[in-house]
Enzyme design. Structure first.
Site, PDB file in Angstrom:
ATOM      1  N   SER A 205       0.836  -1.204   0.000  1.00 47.73           N
ATOM      2  CA  SER A 205       0.000   0.000   0.000  1.00 47.73           C
ATOM      3  C   SER A 205       0.869   1.251   0.000  1.00 47.73           C
ATOM      4  O   SER A 205       1.777   1.381   0.820  1.00 47.73           O
ATOM      5  CB  SER A 205      -0.897  -0.005   1.241  1.00 47.73           C
ATOM      6  OG  SER A 205      -1.573   1.230   1.350  1.00 47.73           O
ATOM      7  N   CYS A 329      -9.552   0.848  10.516  1.00 47.41           N
ATOM      8  CA  CYS A 329     -10.542   0.270   9.598  1.00 47.41           C
ATOM      9  C   CYS A 329     -11.687  -0.420  10.313  1.00 47.41           C
ATOM     10  O   CYS A 329     -12.571  -0.964   9.688  1.00 47.41           O
ATOM     11  CB  CYS A 329      -9.866  -0.701   8.654  1.00 47.41           C
ATOM     12  SG  CYS A 329      -8.363  -0.038   7.950  1.00 47.41           S
TER      13      CYS A 329
HETATM   14  C1  PLP Z   1      -3.771  -0.242   5.686  1.00 48.79           C
HETATM   15  C2  PLP Z   1      -3.764  -1.712   5.533  1.00 48.79           C
HETATM   16  C3  PLP Z   1      -4.505  -2.330   4.534  1.00 48.79           C
HETATM   17  C4  PLP Z   1      -5.375  -1.555   3.579  1.00 48.79           C
HETATM   18  O1  PLP Z   1      -4.588  -0.834   2.683  1.00 48.79           O
HETATM   19  P1  PLP Z   1      -5.264   0.237   1.685  1.00 48.79           P
HETATM   20  O2  PLP Z   1      -4.148   0.573   0.749  1.00 48.79           O
HETATM   21  O3  PLP Z   1      -5.702   1.374   2.543  1.00 48.79           O
HETATM   22  O4  PLP Z   1      -6.391  -0.455   1.005  1.00 48.79           O
HETATM   23  C5  PLP Z   1      -4.439  -3.689   4.430  1.00 48.79           C
HETATM   24  N1  PLP Z   1      -3.687  -4.421   5.260  1.00 48.79           N
HETATM   25  C6  PLP Z   1      -2.963  -3.866   6.246  1.00 48.79           C
HETATM   26  C7  PLP Z   1      -2.141  -4.724   7.125  1.00 48.79           C
HETATM   27  C8  PLP Z   1      -2.973  -2.495   6.414  1.00 48.79           C
HETATM   28  O5  PLP Z   1      -2.267  -1.951   7.398  1.00 48.79           O
END
Ligand code: PLP
Length: 382
Positions: A205, A329
């Protein structure tokens, strides 16, 4: 004027580096062409920028350029890896129907796996000990002859612990099981080379490594068959339809380059600040660290606090500190990760996650320790 808020929530997101914003700048309005427009020069120029960024990212991760599939972030990369692999198995007439993950995975892994468990797949959500680290003995006992996929994150987004990725990969490979690793919190923060570690599918990400939001990638190992989850064009080798966001892709490559350049030095500096914070808070008594002390991310500290109400603590800190009690989240609910470590709902609600970042200073940590200590002391006297 009010004092600025001290930002210690770098595991929810990081600021986009100014040099990254600068690298992205020409690709919004000046060089705006669609990289799929191969019939004119602006289109070819945009395509070249995308391929240069892809090559840079692949080089940094030690994989061939065509292993990198751009997505909108780690959530989409996880969905493509997990649902794409399951669908490809069905289409190929394969008979593997079992999926396994840890109970402490991110919702962006748990939810696609649970979706599949409602559509003919069996899912094991493996419990973890209070350390948060996988018990490899127990793990291997739960692998089955029909296990298709194991998904284990490299670094936990809440408690920061680092799983033994290489050992997990080896146990999977011996059994012909595909291994997906959510690397959103790890890439750019610890050395992580997917091919060398034996990872078949790695999610990345941008905004977790000082890049832009809305961009990420799935790194796909050789021979791994995936069914696309977005249909509508032949971009990304037919695996992910949609016009490519050239500025974001350029930004992701730049952010990763910068993150790798100062990774070791940043980790060393932030570990020292994090340990200083832990010493200060521990002195209050009745403070417990969530998850093993090591191995863990240098910039993470997660604690639960005896004798305070979680909501009251959050309210007390809100004017001066930006931090969270769990994952960004899963707002509202006490953390499923902390409950998986054995904490009650009430204990999990009285937790704080400190996520330090590239620009966190010693003075900020000093001030944060003061503010948190004062709030805890005050709340305990009520
Ligand atoms: C932030 C995060 C995500 C989601 O990533 P996005 O790019 O915001 O969709 C998935 N897995 C982990 C472990 C994260 O920290």
């Amino acid at each position: 004027m009010a004092d600025p808020v001290i930002y210690l929530d770098h595991q929810a997101t990081t600021p986009c580096e100014p040099a990254v914003v600068e690298a992205m700048a020409p690709w919004w309005s000046e060089e705006f062409a669609n990289p799929s427009s191969r019939s004119h020069r602006p289109g070819l120029l945009a395509a070249a920028a995308v391929e240069q960024a892809r090559g840079q990212i692949a080089g940094a991760l030690g994989v061939p350029a065509n292993a990198v599939v751009f997505t909108s972030g780690a959530t989409e990369a996880n969905n493509l890896a997990i649902k794409g692999l399951a669908e490809a198995e069905l289409l190929a007439g394969g008979s593997r129907r079992h999926l396994l993950c840890l109970s402490t995975e991110h919702r962006a892994v748990l939810d696609p796996l649970r979706y599949l468990s409602r559509h003919g797949f069996a899912l094991t959500e493996l419990p973890v000990p209070p350390s948060g680290l996988v018990d490899l003995e127990q793990f291997s006992q739960h692998l089955r002859a029909d296990t298709l996929l194991v998904s284990v994150m490299a670094a936990n987004n809440e408690i920061g612990v680092l799983q033994p990725i290489s050992a997990i990969a080896r146990l999977c490979r011996e059994r012909g099981i595909r291994f997906h690793c959510d690397g959103a919190q790890a890439v750019g923060h610890i050395p992580l080379q997917p091919a060398a570690l034996g990872i078949d599918l790695l999610s990345i990400s941008g905004h977790k490594l000082y890049g832009p939001k809305g961009i990420g990638a799935l790194v796909v190992g050789p021979g791994v068959q995936l069914a696309p989850q977005l249909h509508g064009g032949s971009q990304e080798q037919g695996l992910r339809a949609g016009s490519l966001p050239v500025p974001l892709i350029v930004g992701l490559a730049k952010a990763l380059e910068l993150a790798m350049a100062d990774q070791a030095e940043r980790a060393e500096r932030l570990a020292a600040l994090r340990d200083q914070l832990w010493q200060r808070l521990q002195a209050l008594g009745g403070i417990h660290r969530n998850g093993a002390a090591a191995p863990r991310l240098a910039h993470n500290l997660n604690i639960w606090i005896e004798g305070v109400d979680g909501a009251a603590l959050q309210r007390a800190l809100r004017p001066s500190l930006a931090l969270s009690s769990g994952s960004a989240c899963s707002s509202g609910e006490p953390s499923h990760v902390l409950q998986a470590l054995g904490l009650s709902r009430q204990q999990a609600a009285a937790a704080l996650r400190f996520g330090l970042g590239r620009r966190t200073s010693g003075a900020e940590i000093e001030a944060a320790a003061e503010l948190v200590s004062a709030a805890i002391t005050e709340l305990r006297q009520r």
